[in-house]
Design an enzyme around this catalytic site. Sequence first.
Site, mmCIF file in Angstrom:
data_model
loop_
_atom_site.group_PDB
_atom_site.id
_atom_site.type_symbol
_atom_site.label_atom_id
_atom_site.label_comp_id
_atom_site.label_asym_id
_atom_site.label_seq_id
_atom_site.Cartn_x
_atom_site.Cartn_y
_atom_site.Cartn_z
ATOM 1 N N CYS A 113 0.845 -1.200 0.000
ATOM 2 C CA CYS A 113 0.000 0.000 0.000
ATOM 3 C C CYS A 113 0.877 1.244 0.000
ATOM 4 O O CYS A 113 1.966 1.237 0.547
ATOM 5 C CB CYS A 113 -0.860 0.055 1.265
ATOM 6 S SG CYS A 113 -2.012 -1.306 1.448
ATOM 7 N N GLN B 164 -9.811 -10.926 -11.658
ATOM 8 C CA GLN B 164 -9.709 -9.604 -11.031
ATOM 9 C C GLN B 164 -9.664 -9.742 -9.507
ATOM 10 O O GLN B 164 -10.389 -10.568 -8.954
ATOM 11 C CB GLN B 164 -10.912 -8.755 -11.434
ATOM 12 C CG GLN B 164 -10.963 -8.429 -12.916
ATOM 13 C CD GLN B 164 -9.992 -7.340 -13.306
ATOM 14 O OE1 GLN B 164 -9.335 -6.745 -12.453
ATOM 15 N NE2 GLN B 164 -9.870 -7.083 -14.598
ATOM 16 N N TYR C 59 -8.102 -7.730 -25.707
ATOM 17 C CA TYR C 59 -7.376 -7.963 -24.449
ATOM 18 C C TYR C 59 -8.358 -8.544 -23.429
ATOM 19 O O TYR C 59 -8.516 -8.028 -22.322
ATOM 20 C CB TYR C 59 -6.759 -6.674 -23.897
ATOM 21 C CG TYR C 59 -5.914 -5.892 -24.865
ATOM 22 C CD1 TYR C 59 -4.546 -6.141 -24.982
ATOM 23 C CD2 TYR C 59 -6.476 -4.893 -25.667
ATOM 24 C CE1 TYR C 59 -3.750 -5.406 -25.864
ATOM 25 C CE2 TYR C 59 -5.692 -4.166 -26.553
ATOM 26 C CZ TYR C 59 -4.333 -4.426 -26.650
ATOM 27 O OH TYR C 59 -3.567 -3.692 -27.507
ATOM 28 N N GLU D 229 -7.343 -12.458 -27.017
ATOM 29 C CA GLU D 229 -6.409 -12.372 -25.889
ATOM 30 C C GLU D 229 -5.154 -13.166 -26.264
ATOM 31 O O GLU D 229 -5.239 -14.203 -26.909
ATOM 32 C CB GLU D 229 -7.122 -12.961 -24.655
ATOM 33 C CG GLU D 229 -6.274 -13.553 -23.573
ATOM 34 C CD GLU D 229 -5.431 -12.531 -22.839
ATOM 35 O OE1 GLU D 229 -5.926 -11.457 -22.495
ATOM 36 O OE2 GLU D 229 -4.243 -12.837 -22.628
ATOM 37 N N ASP E 107 -9.170 -3.359 -23.214
ATOM 38 C CA ASP E 107 -8.731 -3.343 -21.808
ATOM 39 C C ASP E 107 -7.276 -3.807 -21.769
ATOM 40 O O ASP E 107 -6.967 -4.900 -21.300
ATOM 41 C CB ASP E 107 -9.640 -4.278 -20.980
ATOM 42 C CG ASP E 107 -9.277 -4.292 -19.502
ATOM 43 O OD1 ASP E 107 -8.450 -3.468 -19.064
ATOM 44 O OD2 ASP E 107 -9.817 -5.140 -18.765
ATOM 45 N N CYS F 138 -5.835 0.616 -16.974
ATOM 46 C CA CYS F 138 -5.276 0.623 -15.619
ATOM 47 C C CYS F 138 -4.127 1.627 -15.524
ATOM 48 O O CYS F 138 -3.447 1.677 -14.504
ATOM 49 C CB CYS F 138 -4.815 -0.780 -15.225
ATOM 50 S SG CYS F 138 -3.639 -1.496 -16.367
HETATM 51 N N1 SAH Z 1 -10.236 -7.751 -19.817
HETATM 52 C C1 SAH Z 1 -9.663 -8.712 -18.909
HETATM 53 C C2 SAH Z 1 -8.133 -8.662 -18.787
HETATM 54 C C3 SAH Z 1 -7.454 -7.352 -18.915
HETATM 55 S S1 SAH Z 1 -5.744 -7.398 -18.486
HETATM 56 C C4 SAH Z 1 -10.307 -8.606 -17.555
HETATM 57 O O1 SAH Z 1 -10.957 -7.617 -17.255
HETATM 58 O O2 SAH Z 1 -10.192 -9.523 -16.754
HETATM 59 C C5 SAH Z 1 -4.966 -7.242 -20.062
HETATM 60 C C6 SAH Z 1 -4.901 -8.537 -20.845
HETATM 61 O O3 SAH Z 1 -4.256 -8.259 -22.100
HETATM 62 C C7 SAH Z 1 -4.061 -9.633 -20.207
HETATM 63 O O4 SAH Z 1 -4.874 -10.770 -20.066
HETATM 64 C C8 SAH Z 1 -2.903 -9.878 -21.205
HETATM 65 O O5 SAH Z 1 -2.534 -11.236 -21.292
HETATM 66 C C9 SAH Z 1 -3.515 -9.407 -22.506
HETATM 67 N N2 SAH Z 1 -2.603 -8.977 -23.592
HETATM 68 C C10 SAH Z 1 -1.403 -8.373 -23.497
HETATM 69 N N3 SAH Z 1 -0.938 -8.035 -24.715
HETATM 70 C C11 SAH Z 1 -1.867 -8.445 -25.614
HETATM 71 C C12 SAH Z 1 -1.972 -8.359 -27.040
HETATM 72 N N4 SAH Z 1 -1.027 -7.789 -27.758
HETATM 73 N N5 SAH Z 1 -3.077 -8.857 -27.622
HETATM 74 C C13 SAH Z 1 -4.061 -9.433 -26.888
HETATM 75 N N6 SAH Z 1 -4.014 -9.539 -25.545
HETATM 76 C C14 SAH Z 1 -2.940 -9.050 -24.911
#
Ligand code: SAH
Length: 454
Positions: free
Chosen positions: A84, A285, A314, A335, A383, A410
């Site tokens: 933290c 998450q 993603y 993904e 995302d 994020c």
């Molecule tokens: N939307 C999901 C995960 C988001 S985290 C959720 O809310 O749970 C971002 C994700 O992007 C990760 O799972 C990572 O493995 C993926 N990632 C990273 N680079 C990528 C790329 N070039 N193409 C597709 N996915 C990718």
Amino acid sequence: MNTPVKKNDQLTVHIEDLTHDGAGVAKVDGYPLFIQGGLPNETAEVHVLKTLKNYGFAKLTNIIEPSPFRVEAPCHVFSECGGCQLQHMTYEGQLQWKESMVRNVMQRIGKVDAPVLPVKGMDNSWRYRNKSQIPFDLENGEVVAGFYQTKSHRIADTNTCIIQTDEADRLLRAIKEKALELDLTPYNEETKKGQLRHLVVRKGRATGEVMVVLVTKHVKLSKKEDIIELIREVEPNVTSIMQNVNTRNTNVIFGDETNILWGKAVIEDRIGVVRFEISARSFYQVNPVQTEVLYKQALDYAQLSGDETVIDAYCGIGTISLFLAQKAKQVLGVEIVPQAIEDAKRNAELNGFENTYFEAGPAEEVIPKWYKEGKTADVLVVDPPRKGCDEALLTTIIEQRPKRVVYVSCNPATLARDLRILEDGGYKTKEIQPVDMFPQTTHVECCALLVLDK
Ligand code: SAH
């Protein structure tokens, strides 16, 4: 080197901001000084520790005018532990700082002038994490366990972590007390001796199911039955006890082999009405309460009537995809991690969704391929990880012109950069909603809505 302050100077400063590490920032003739423990709007005496060409570090020696948000950090290892950064600030203060930080970053990095709404925070900003990964070590014959100190592999020894679950605390204490008796001597990274590396505790908030994973150096557990008995006695809600074997000399937590010691190999959780199966190693998450808030926001921005095809780029294990599939005609998720795509498919099946399609690969390659195959989207959700979207993906979006883009991020800095690119390509950012997924830390998630600017 000509800096406005020198090492060992004692001075009075006004703190203006916070860094990502939670240090206060004061400027002396434009020269930034980073002050651990300082808060914005404080006047304080500091002692300069070190000066570099463009910035320096100082120690807080006396607070003359404290921030109205200053509080005593409730955790006794707050100053050592790297988990933290903001426990010395009231929750209201944290939310206000996050809102202004997002607004500043949007203007400074992206020249984006869309409204930034007040951060959606939690009613209870403690004990929100559903996953604890607790390293163990042996120091002078004593079992220590807790969390790593900032930028280090030394453990800040503790028996409680107040952003994690009560179950994790109870299991941490019990295993710590009995580790030596149970032949679970902590593994030491230097001597490379010992057995227990990490205790991982995961909980399904909505179902109450708890999984315990013992990450060990060796596969053989000489007191296996006693270990199981202890865990079940301490925590009757445990439905899964797993062992993960990590034989490597690495600080990566998990190894390749995972075995069931007792119970099931998965626990279940729900976000809204969507069910998810979580295994020892699957990504999920860590703050399910705020995940639901964030995904509801994404769903709201997507404005689905039931006729739309949505692309979720993603997509991880398909969390957002499945949320959107409740209201869309079809959702296509992409993904890069194949295992996550397997989880996404399994979760779609578990929920009986027949309008989802998942493919493993880089979003920047798979989505252009989909467009060529005629798989087009009305709404695109992204995302990405902290580094933001790949430029090739942004180019595809600008060429294909989906009506709406919902950007979940994020990292406000890369969000601002990418929003600028999309705005230059013909989109308009309508609104940015920050959501506090990680209270007591400097992290903040944002959900932004972009529409075609005709
Ligand atoms: N939307 C999901 C995960 C988001 S985290 C959720 O809310 O749970 C971002 C994700 O992007 C990760 O799972 C990572 O493995 C993926 N990632 C990273 N680079 C990528 C790329 N070039 N193409 C597709 N996915 C990718």
